[in-house]
Scaffold this motif. Structure first.
Motif, PDB file in Angstrom:
ATOM      1  N   ASN A  74      15.501  11.991  25.326  1.00 11.25           N
ATOM      2  CA  ASN A  74      15.367  12.250  26.755  1.00 11.25           C
ATOM      3  C   ASN A  74      16.101  13.565  26.991  1.00 11.25           C
ATOM      4  O   ASN A  74      17.323  13.607  26.996  1.00 11.25           O
ATOM      5  N   THR A  75      15.342  14.636  27.159  1.00  8.22           N
ATOM      6  CA  THR A  75      15.934  15.969  27.289  1.00  8.22           C
ATOM      7  C   THR A  75      16.262  16.324  28.735  1.00  8.22           C
ATOM      8  O   THR A  75      16.695  17.437  29.005  1.00  8.22           O
ATOM      9  N   SER A  76      16.098  15.382  29.670  1.00  7.19           N
ATOM     10  CA  SER A  76      16.336  15.690  31.084  1.00  7.19           C
ATOM     11  C   SER A  76      17.750  15.356  31.540  1.00  7.19           C
ATOM     12  O   SER A  76      18.121  15.678  32.657  1.00  7.19           O
ATOM     13  N   CYS A  94       8.730  -0.282  26.607  1.00  8.94           N
ATOM     14  CA  CYS A  94       9.983   0.366  26.220  1.00  8.94           C
ATOM     15  C   CYS A  94      11.162  -0.489  26.651  1.00  8.94           C
ATOM     16  O   CYS A  94      11.072  -1.252  27.613  1.00  8.94           O
ATOM     17  N   LEU A  95      12.267  -0.315  25.938  1.00  5.70           N
ATOM     18  CA  LEU A  95      13.488  -1.009  26.299  1.00  5.70           C
ATOM     19  C   LEU A  95      13.992  -0.442  27.611  1.00  5.70           C
ATOM     20  O   LEU A  95      14.078   0.782  27.775  1.00  5.70           O
ATOM     21  N   CYS A  96      14.325  -1.345  28.518  1.00  8.51           N
ATOM     22  CA  CYS A  96      14.754  -0.958  29.855  1.00  8.51           C
ATOM     23  C   CYS A  96      15.957  -1.811  30.246  1.00  8.51           C
ATOM     24  O   CYS A  96      15.963  -3.023  30.015  1.00  8.51           O
ATOM     25  N   LYS A 125      16.243   6.810  33.922  1.00  7.62           N
ATOM     26  CA  LYS A 125      17.603   6.456  33.532  1.00  7.62           C
ATOM     27  C   LYS A 125      17.688   5.032  32.978  1.00  7.62           C
ATOM     28  O   LYS A 125      18.409   4.780  32.015  1.00  7.62           O
ATOM     29  N   ALA A 126      16.952   4.092  33.550  1.00  2.10           N
ATOM     30  CA  ALA A 126      16.999   2.693  33.093  1.00  2.10           C
ATOM     31  C   ALA A 126      16.449   2.541  31.675  1.00  2.10           C
ATOM     32  O   ALA A 126      16.776   1.577  30.982  1.00  2.10           O
ATOM     33  N   PHE A 127      15.627   3.497  31.232  1.00  2.00           N
ATOM     34  CA  PHE A 127      15.040   3.461  29.887  1.00  2.00           C
ATOM     35  C   PHE A 127      15.873   4.266  28.870  1.00  2.00           C
ATOM     36  O   PHE A 127      15.512   4.337  27.708  1.00  2.00           O
ATOM     37  N   THR A 128      16.943   4.888  29.332  1.00  2.00           N
ATOM     38  CA  THR A 128      17.704   5.819  28.510  1.00  2.00           C
ATOM     39  C   THR A 128      18.961   5.169  27.922  1.00  2.00           C
ATOM     40  O   THR A 128      19.686   4.458  28.619  1.00  2.00           O
TER      41      THR A 128
END
Length: 181
Positions: A74-76, A94-96, A125-128
Motif C-alpha cells: 500500500n503505497t498511499s 482481502c483481510l480486513c 486503511k482497514a485492509f492495511t
C-alpha cells in the motif's frame, strides 16, 4: 555443487516488494504486476488455510492443500512502516480489520480484489497491515493500520480463525514465511 539461493529476511522481502512496485514517474501505480505469494505459519507450526470463507490456522497434514497468501504494497500511507495488503491466493477477498457489534477487533475476509486495493488504495486503511521483520529475521508480524497496537494472530488451539491480538497475550503474533513466487 550449486549453492542454495539466499533466503531473504522479511525486511528484505518487503523492501523488494516496494522496490518492484514503485509507482511510475507520474506517480501512477504499476499496473502490470502480480502479487507476491507466500506461505505463512505461526510459531506452533500452524499454517494459514481457507476453510469455507474463514482463514484459520491449523497443523498441516500430508493431504492439506497449500494455502498461499497474496501480498501487495500500500503505497498511499507511510511506506517506512511497510504497509501491505493480504489476500488468500486466487480469491476476490482481502483481510480486513473490523470492529464487531460487541466492540471486539477482528479479521474478516471482505469482498475486494487485492489488485483493486493496490491500484486505488484510498480509504483502504482497514485492509492495511504494517509488516515488520522481527529480530532474528526469520519471523514477521502484521499490525493493523486501522487499530494500532493490534496484530494479526493465531489461537493456541488448532482450526481457530485468525484474529487480532495485542502483544503479550496468549495468541501468536509472529509468523514464519516462505516466498512461493
Amino acid at each position: 555443487m550449486a549453492s542454495k539461493p539466499h533466503k531473504m529476511f522479511w525486511e528484505e522481502e518487503v523492501a523488494d516488494i516496494f522496490h518492484n512496485f514503485n509507482p511510475d514517474p507520474q506517480g501512477e501505480p504499476v499496473k502490470e504486476r502480480h502479487s507476491r505469494l507466500y506461505k505463512f505459519w505461526d510459531l506452533n507450526q500452524k499454517y494459514l488455510f481457507l476453510l469455507e470463507n474463514t482463514l484459520v490456522a491449523d497443523v498441516k497434514t500430508s493431504n492439506s492443500p497449500e494455502q498461499l497468501i497474496a501480498v501487495l504494497p500500500n503505497t498511499s500511507v507511510d511506506t517506512a512502516q511497510k504497509p501491505i495488503f493480504m489476500s488468500p491466493e486466487k480469491k476476490k477477498r482481502c483481510l480486513c480489520c473490523v470492529k464487531s457489534g460487541n466492540g471486539q477487533y477482528q479479521i474478516e475476509l471482505k469482498e475486494k480484489d487485492i489488485m483493486d486495493l493496490y491500484l486505488d488504495p484510498k480509504n483502504a486503511k482497514a485492509f492495511t497491515f504494517y509488516s515488520k521483520g522481527m529480530d532474528n529475521g526469520d519471523t514477521c508480524s502484521f499490525e493493523s493500520a486501522e487499530f494500532p497496537g493490534w496484530f494479526l494472530s493465531t489461537s493456541t488451539e488448532a482450526k481457530k480463525p485468525i484474529g487480532l491480538s495485542q502483544k503479550g497475550g496468549s495468541q501468536n503474533i509472529l509468523f514464519y514465511f516462505e516466498r512461493k513466487s
